[in-house]
Design a protein around this motif. Structure first.
Motif, PDB file in Angstrom:
ATOM      1  N   TRP A   1      -0.172 -50.090  15.050  1.00 39.76           N
ATOM      2  CA  TRP A   1       0.021 -50.076  17.109  1.00 39.76           C
ATOM      3  C   TRP A   1      -1.254 -50.206  16.661  1.00 39.76           C
ATOM      4  CZ3 TRP A   1      -1.171 -47.384  21.182  1.00 39.76           C
ATOM      5  CH2 TRP A   1      -0.966 -47.968  21.927  1.00 39.76           C
ATOM      6  N   GLN A   2      -1.606 -50.805  17.679  1.00 42.31           N
ATOM      7  CA  GLN A   2      -3.379 -50.664  17.774  1.00 42.31           C
ATOM      8  C   GLN A   2      -3.407 -51.192  19.245  1.00 42.31           C
ATOM      9  OE1 GLN A   2      -6.391 -51.103  15.795  1.00 42.31           O
ATOM     10  NE2 GLN A   2      -8.036 -49.732  16.872  1.00 42.31           N
ATOM     11  N   ASN A   3      -3.738 -50.528  20.456  1.00 45.01           N
ATOM     12  CA  ASN A   3      -4.009 -51.364  21.717  1.00 45.01           C
ATOM     13  C   ASN A   3      -3.102 -52.089  22.120  1.00 45.01           C
ATOM     14  OD1 ASN A   3      -6.673 -49.758  21.616  1.00 45.01           O
ATOM     15  ND2 ASN A   3      -7.634 -51.353  20.134  1.00 45.01           N
ATOM     16  N   GLY A   4      -1.783 -51.782  22.269  1.00 46.00           N
ATOM     17  CA  GLY A   4      -0.307 -52.528  22.135  1.00 46.00           C
ATOM     18  C   GLY A   4      -0.618 -53.136  21.493  1.00 46.00           C
ATOM     19  N   GLU A   5      -0.417 -54.033  20.797  1.00 48.65           N
ATOM     20  CA  GLU A   5      -0.621 -55.060  19.914  1.00 48.65           C
ATOM     21  C   GLU A   5      -0.328 -54.760  18.414  1.00 48.65           C
ATOM     22  OE1 GLU A   5      -4.090 -57.849  19.011  1.00 48.65           O
ATOM     23  OE2 GLU A   5      -4.040 -58.612  20.976  1.00 48.65           O
TER      24      GLU A   5
ATOM     25  N   HIS B   1      13.102 -49.543   7.249  1.00 48.24           N
ATOM     26  CA  HIS B   1      13.102 -49.883   5.508  1.00 48.24           C
ATOM     27  C   HIS B   1      12.597 -48.872   4.324  1.00 48.24           C
ATOM     28  CE1 HIS B   1      11.879 -52.854   2.006  1.00 48.24           C
ATOM     29  NE2 HIS B   1      12.070 -53.348   3.007  1.00 48.24           N
ATOM     30  N   PRO B   2      12.827 -48.889   3.849  1.00 51.22           N
ATOM     31  CA  PRO B   2      12.411 -47.221   2.858  1.00 51.22           C
ATOM     32  C   PRO B   2      10.850 -47.390   2.331  1.00 51.22           C
ATOM     33  CG  PRO B   2      14.095 -48.964   1.255  1.00 51.22           C
ATOM     34  CD  PRO B   2      14.113 -48.781   2.509  1.00 51.22           C
ATOM     35  N   GLN B   3      10.680 -48.524   1.859  1.00 51.33           N
ATOM     36  CA  GLN B   3       8.808 -49.119   1.931  1.00 51.33           C
ATOM     37  C   GLN B   3       8.727 -49.094   2.622  1.00 51.33           C
ATOM     38  OE1 GLN B   3       8.529 -52.329  -1.779  1.00 51.33           O
ATOM     39  NE2 GLN B   3      10.754 -51.583  -2.337  1.00 51.33           N
ATOM     40  N   GLY B   4       8.491 -48.783   3.323  1.00 53.05           N
ATOM     41  CA  GLY B   4       7.947 -48.995   4.670  1.00 53.05           C
ATOM     42  C   GLY B   4       6.654 -47.752   5.071  1.00 53.05           C
ATOM     43  N   ARG B   5       5.857 -47.982   5.778  1.00 52.98           N
ATOM     44  CA  ARG B   5       4.489 -47.095   6.402  1.00 52.98           C
ATOM     45  C   ARG B   5       4.124 -47.508   7.491  1.00 52.98           C
ATOM     46  NH1 ARG B   5      -0.708 -45.900   2.839  1.00 52.98           N
ATOM     47  NH2 ARG B   5      -0.297 -48.312   2.643  1.00 52.98           N
ATOM     48  N   TYR B   6       3.403 -46.513   8.397  1.00 56.78           N
ATOM     49  CA  TYR B   6       2.936 -46.387  10.021  1.00 56.78           C
ATOM     50  C   TYR B   6       1.303 -45.649  10.265  1.00 56.78           C
ATOM     51  CZ  TYR B   6       8.171 -47.100   8.350  1.00 56.78           C
ATOM     52  OH  TYR B   6       8.769 -47.752   7.937  1.00 56.78           O
ATOM     53  N   ASP B   7       0.437 -46.501  11.319  1.00 63.10           N
ATOM     54  CA  ASP B   7       0.155 -46.171  11.225  1.00 63.10           C
ATOM     55  C   ASP B   7      -0.397 -46.259  13.176  1.00 63.10           C
ATOM     56  OD1 ASP B   7      -2.652 -45.574  12.283  1.00 63.10           O
ATOM     57  OD2 ASP B   7      -3.578 -47.769  11.395  1.00 63.10           O
ATOM     58  N   ILE B   8       0.632 -45.656  13.882  1.00 57.83           N
ATOM     59  CA  ILE B   8       0.635 -45.370  14.953  1.00 57.83           C
ATOM     60  C   ILE B   8       0.535 -44.141  15.129  1.00 57.83           C
ATOM     61  CG2 ILE B   8       2.448 -45.674  16.742  1.00 57.83           C
ATOM     62  CD1 ILE B   8       4.378 -47.034  14.868  1.00 57.83           C
ATOM     63  N   PRO B   9      -1.280 -44.046  16.431  1.00 53.08           N
ATOM     64  CA  PRO B   9      -1.305 -43.190  16.525  1.00 53.08           C
ATOM     65  C   PRO B   9      -0.801 -42.499  17.820  1.00 53.08           C
ATOM     66  CG  PRO B   9      -2.232 -44.583  18.007  1.00 53.08           C
ATOM     67  CD  PRO B   9      -1.240 -45.494  16.933  1.00 53.08           C
ATOM     68  N   PRO B  10      -0.880 -40.419  18.222  1.00 45.96           N
ATOM     69  CA  PRO B  10      -0.109 -39.937  19.107  1.00 45.96           C
ATOM     70  C   PRO B  10      -0.627 -40.431  19.796  1.00 45.96           C
ATOM     71  CG  PRO B  10      -1.795 -38.150  17.091  1.00 45.96           C
ATOM     72  CD  PRO B  10      -1.855 -40.258  16.463  1.00 45.96           C
ATOM     73  N   GLY B  11       0.091 -40.276  21.060  1.00 48.17           N
ATOM     74  CA  GLY B  11       0.013 -40.568  22.700  1.00 48.17           C
ATOM     75  C   GLY B  11       0.329 -41.724  22.818  1.00 48.17           C
ATOM     76  N   CYS B  12       0.691 -42.745  21.922  1.00 44.66           N
ATOM     77  CA  CYS B  12       1.234 -43.776  22.297  1.00 44.66           C
ATOM     78  C   CYS B  12       2.693 -43.778  23.328  1.00 44.66           C
ATOM     79  CB  CYS B  12       1.993 -44.653  21.263  1.00 44.66           C
ATOM     80  SG  CYS B  12       3.582 -44.233  20.072  1.00 44.66           S
TER      81      CYS B  12
END
Length: 247
Positions: free
Chosen positions: A90-94, A159-170
């Motif tokens: 998730w980045q800038n609302g997308e 999902h067990p094979q998921g990874r996440y790039d969601i910055p703090p403060g979202c």
């Protein structure tokens, strides 16, 4: 002389029997591919408490359903479940997804797929609609503390094979299943969130679901209560007859 009826199991608590009538089961055939994650979360939530109720796939909004609602002494929890593998960003609302779960590198950048669905916006929309639904029934809920009507929960990545790039403060709450389990366990019960409040809110939700889903013959818990009372009365009458007690 016959046994004292108050010292045997003749007069038994009826409320637990009535509550058993609320229990349902998940469909054996999953309604859609993402239901795997929803079923997993429901199974984990069921193991946490026997005083809360899980409402699955309710139609509270025209044209869409709410994945999971958990209603109990710890309040109203709404969960939007996402069952995607790979790197979710998730980045800038997308929202976007990298199909490879390997470490990011320049040669893998072309695998990034933009996701059309805004998961956070969908959860927020459901939360707003539920809050509005409660306000519509303020006469029924006038004695319920306003803090008990606060909507908790957020996005659940299952999902067990998921990874996440969601910055703090979202601007939304999110986490994997273990995060939400720990979050739920860490919070105390809400003062005033008793059975009356829980069942009043549940009735509001189920009535809206009945209207939107156009269910013509809903299962009535009032009729279920009447059957339990009639059965209890019949047991008492039989005991009195067997022990030759005349009213």
């Amino acid at each position: 002389p016959p046994q004292n009826p108050l010292k045997i199991d003749l007069v038994y608590p009826l409320m637990p029997l009535w509550k058993e009538g609320l229990f349902g089961s998940l469909p054996k055939k999953k309604p859609h591919p993402d239901a795997t994650g929803e079923y997993h979360l429901i199974t984990r939530l069921q193991s946490l408490t026997d005083t809360s109720y899980i409402l699955y796939g309710l139609h509270l909004i025209q044209g869409e359903d709410v994945d999971i609602i958990m209603l109990g002494p710890k309040g109203i929890w709404v969960f939007e479940v996402i069952y995607l593998k790979g790197l979710i960003r998730w980045q800038n609302g997308e929202w976007s997804k990298l199909n490879s779960t390997r470490r990011l590198s320049v040669r893998h950048q072309h695998q990034v797929e933009k996701l059309d669905q805004a998961f956070d916006a969908k959860w927020q929309h459901a939360s707003n609609e539920i809050s509005a639904l409660l306000r519509e029934n303020d006469s029924l809920l006038k004695n319920i503390p306003s803090h008990a009507q606060k909507i908790r929960g957020g996005l659940v990545f299952a999902h067990p094979q998921g990874r996440y790039d969601i910055p703090p403060g979202c601007p939304f709450n999110w986490g994997v299943v273990p995060f939400w389990i720990e979050k739920f366990q860490s919070l105390p019960a809400i003062e005033g969130m008793n059975d009356y409040v829980i069942f009043s809110i549940m009735d509001i939700f189920l009535e809206r679901h009945r209207q939107i889903a156009e269910i013509e013959r809903p299962r009535s818990m009032m009729n279920h209560a009447e059957k339990i009372v009639v059965t209890a009365d019949e047991n008492i009458q039989k005991w009195m007859e067997n022990n030759m007690i005349i009213e």
